[in-house]
Design an enzyme around this catalytic site. Structure first.
Site, PDB file in Angstrom:
ATOM      1  N   GLY A 188       0.766  -1.268   0.177  1.00  0.00           N
ATOM      2  CA  GLY A 188       0.069  -0.079  -0.117  1.00  0.00           C
ATOM      3  C   GLY A 188       0.732   1.310  -0.049  1.00  0.00           C
ATOM      4  O   GLY A 188       1.906   1.200  -0.419  1.00  0.00           O
ATOM      5  N   SER A 189       0.230   2.310   0.697  1.00  0.00           N
ATOM      6  CA  SER A 189       0.802   3.752   0.623  1.00  0.00           C
ATOM      7  C   SER A 189       2.338   3.995   1.082  1.00  0.00           C
ATOM      8  O   SER A 189       3.168   4.765   0.911  1.00  0.00           O
ATOM      9  CB  SER A 189       0.094   4.808   1.277  1.00  0.00           C
ATOM     10  OG  SER A 189      -1.232   4.644   0.635  1.00  0.00           O
ATOM     11  N   THR A 190       2.949   2.712   1.998  1.00  0.00           N
ATOM     12  CA  THR A 190       4.362   2.836   2.303  1.00  0.00           C
ATOM     13  C   THR A 190       5.073   2.636   1.126  1.00  0.00           C
ATOM     14  O   THR A 190       6.147   3.036   1.275  1.00  0.00           O
ATOM     15  CB  THR A 190       4.476   1.783   3.516  1.00  0.00           C
ATOM     16  OG1 THR A 190       4.310   0.501   2.973  1.00  0.00           O
ATOM     17  CG2 THR A 190       3.612   1.658   4.847  1.00  0.00           C
ATOM     18  N   ASN A 191       4.465   2.297   0.317  1.00  0.00           N
ATOM     19  CA  ASN A 191       5.493   2.017  -1.010  1.00  0.00           C
ATOM     20  C   ASN A 191       5.666   3.478  -1.483  1.00  0.00           C
ATOM     21  O   ASN A 191       6.342   3.346  -2.581  1.00  0.00           O
ATOM     22  CB  ASN A 191       4.788   0.979  -1.860  1.00  0.00           C
ATOM     23  CG  ASN A 191       5.781   0.382  -2.769  1.00  0.00           C
ATOM     24  OD1 ASN A 191       6.917  -0.199  -2.553  1.00  0.00           O
ATOM     25  ND2 ASN A 191       5.446   0.515  -4.186  1.00  0.00           N
TER      26      ASN A 191
END
Length: 596
Positions: free
Chosen positions: A311-314
């Protein structure tokens, strides 16, 4: 002379008497000679047999006698300990006694009494012990392994057919502390899971042996020869784990998994500069005192084996790729609607909103999916794929932990139309918790990735410590890029960002939330969510990276509300435990909204 009919005739004369038999004695000299010949023959047979036994075949019979009299005994090597970074024992070998019974030797009238005593002393069900005693066809039944004092109490009863033998027992003082990381040892003394399995040869050492002479009843014959080859004890393995930080991480993630009704959770604490792991916790954690009664799926160290879409940690990787390529700068303005068409799919932003103008820093801080896609389109699929590879996607992190997974990074040439967009914000690729933590360690360390390290080294019995080789260092992005991304991540933890619940009083914190749809084979598709928060502190002088991931929570699902509080608890404890002071500086202002 009278005729036959006459009465007065004379009798015929009697035949002459035989002369008396004369006994003739044999020749004494001849008899003695015969006897001597016979005796000489018999003695020669005995002599020949003795020559055969003591001369020709002596080695054969000596060896046969030795087989019956000389027995080999194994001298078990003591298994080395596993300790934390400060020498606290996490897994230790202690002396014990194996209690066994010879059912055929136990008197029938005393079996109930024997079963009662053994069950009480050993904490075993009486029915089980009675069942072992009832197996009279067997001459050996293991009952349990006990500490020496318990064995002494049992043997003091003097029960016939009950015995004990020396052995070692593996104990885990912390119970479930780092359970899935440590693993466990089976009844045979061999590591079956975790680090106990990976470092089994190092820990187990080498057994010795001795030859002893025993009598027919098995008792050792005094004053006889005894040959001994001493065992070589195993080496101790020292981890980089800090016992106290590990405990705090387990507590925090365990409580949050329970509070949100989640399926599982993991926490990793890592040193920014060395890549050393201070904590690797999972929930539920494995209780090493009862591992045999735990479902096998809970034996795995999920922090390195469980693969999920980040998800957004990427988005930090997309940001790094965009900055490195020169396609964007932190202040580059984007017009961001709340949805965008990618091939045959319409992809929505993280939350509904009117079309807005954001800087690239604002795109990252507010975790805009659409803004991230717009930035990724400026650099192209191949460059984004290359940056994902440089950060370690699609390859094992290299910690050497058992079951370590590489995740999934499809070749950019095979990306579908929608995948060209979703990869930019962490859907369509998969990673492990350790891989994600490593990405943020790289950013915090000025763009230099250090291979994660869990084993500090080994120690011999005399205390000589051999350190492990330091983690390999690899330049992934430039220092300027790392600092610019750090500023964006610090803005993400501010009141304007999505990770404000991760803020820690007195410390500058940089981090990122992640909320991803969770692929689950049980439903053959996406069902549930993965909530993540990962960051580092102090942001301007990074020391520690902490990652918290919670899988399939039922009470809420956003990373900022589910995982960020876990991050805050663990990071706060770790900073204080390691005595990391606040830097006392203030972050430079980051512009979120773009003008005009």
């Amino acid at each position: 002379m009278r005729g036959p009919g006459g009465g007065g005739g004379t009798r015929p004369p009697r035949p002459p008497a035989r002369p008396a038999a004369v006994l003739r004695l044999g020749n004494p000299r001849r008899r003695i000679n015969v006897g001597l010949v016979v005796m000489t023959f018999v003695l020669s047979i005995f002599a020949g047999r003795l020559v055969q036994l003591q001369g020709l075949d002596s080695k054969i019979y000596t060896a046969e006698a030795a087989k019956q009299r000389v027995h080999e005994e194994t001298l078990t090597a003591r298994r080395g300990s596993i300790t934390d970074a400060n020498g606290h024992e996490l897994a230790v070998t202690v002396e014990a006694r194996e209690i066994f019974v010879d059912p055929a030797e136990v008197e029938a009238a005393k079996r109930d009494q024997v079963a009662t005593v053994l069950a009480k002393e050993l904490g075993e069900p009486k029915e089980r012990v009675a069942g072992l005693l009832a197996n009279t066809a067997s001459r050996y039944q293991k009952v349990a392994v006990a500490v020496p004092s318990v064995a002494e109490r049992i043997m003091a009863h003097g029960f016939k057919g009950v015995g004990s033998t020396h052995r070692y027992r593996r104990e885990y003082p912390g119970g479930d502390l780092a359970g899935t990381l440590l693993g466990f040892v089976g009844d045979a003394g061999t590591g079956l899971a975790g680090l106990e399995s990976t470092f089994d040869k190092v820990l187990s050492g080498r057994d010795g042996k001795q030859l002893v002479e025993t009598g027919a009843a098995g008792q050792r014959i005094p004053m006889t020869r005894s040959t001994q080859q001493a065992p070589v004890d195993g080496r101790n393995v020292r981890l980089t784990i800090d016992r106290d930080i590990q405990w705090a991480a387990q507590k925090a993630v365990g409580e949050q998994v329970a509070a949100t009704g989640a399926r599982t959770g993991s926490v990793i604490v890592m040193d920014v500069q060395t890549g050393q792991v201070y904590a690797m916790a999972n929930a539920p954690e494995l209780d090493l005192r009862n591992w045999a009664k735990t479902p096998q799926e809970n034996w795995a160290n999920r922090a390195v084996t469980e693969v999920f879409e980040p998800g957004s940690t990427n988005k930090v990787i997309t940001a790094a790729a965009a900055l490195e390529s020169g396609a964007v700068r932190p202040g580059t303005a984007f017009t961001v609607p709340d949805r965008i068409r990618c091939a045959d799919q319409v992809l929505k932003d993280s939350h509904p909103h009117a079309t807005e103008r954001l800087t690239f820093s604002g795109v990252v801080a507010t975790s805009s999916n659409v803004g991230t896609i717009l930035a990724a389109q400026r650099i192209g699929d191949q460059k984004l794929h290359s940056m994902l590879e440089r950060f370690g996607f699609g390859a094992k992190p290299g910690s050497g932990l058992p079951g370590e997974e590489a995740g999934l990074l499809p070749d950019w040439r095979t990306w579908s139309g929608s995948q060209r967009c979703t990869v930019a914000y962490g859907q369509g690729v998969s990673v492990t918790a350790l891989q994600t933590a490593s990405v943020y360690q790289t950013i915090a360390n000025g763009g230099v990735r250090v291979t994660p390290q869990i084993v500090a080294g080994t120690t011999t019995g005399n205390g000589a410590f051999t350190p492990s080789a330091p983690g390999k260092k690899t330049r992934v992005v430039g220092e300027r890029t790392a600092k610019e991304v750090t500023a964006m991540l610090e803005a993400a933890v501010s009141e304007q960002g999505t990770g404000n619940l991760a803020a820690i009083d007195g410390y500058r914190v940089a981090g990122k939330t992640g909320t991803a749809m969770r692929y689950d084979p049980s439903c053959q598709g996406y069902c549930g969510y993965t909530a993540t928060f990962v960051g580092f502190a102090p942001a301007d002088k990074p020391r520690l990276v902490v990652l918290a991931v919670v899988q399939d929570p039922r009470e809420g699902y956003y990373g900022g509300e589910i995982a960020a509080p876990v991050f805050k608890k663990v990071m706060t404890f770790a900073l204080k435990s390691l005595k990391v002071p606040p830097t006392g500086t203030r972050p430079s202002p980051v512009r979120i909204r773009a003008g005009g």
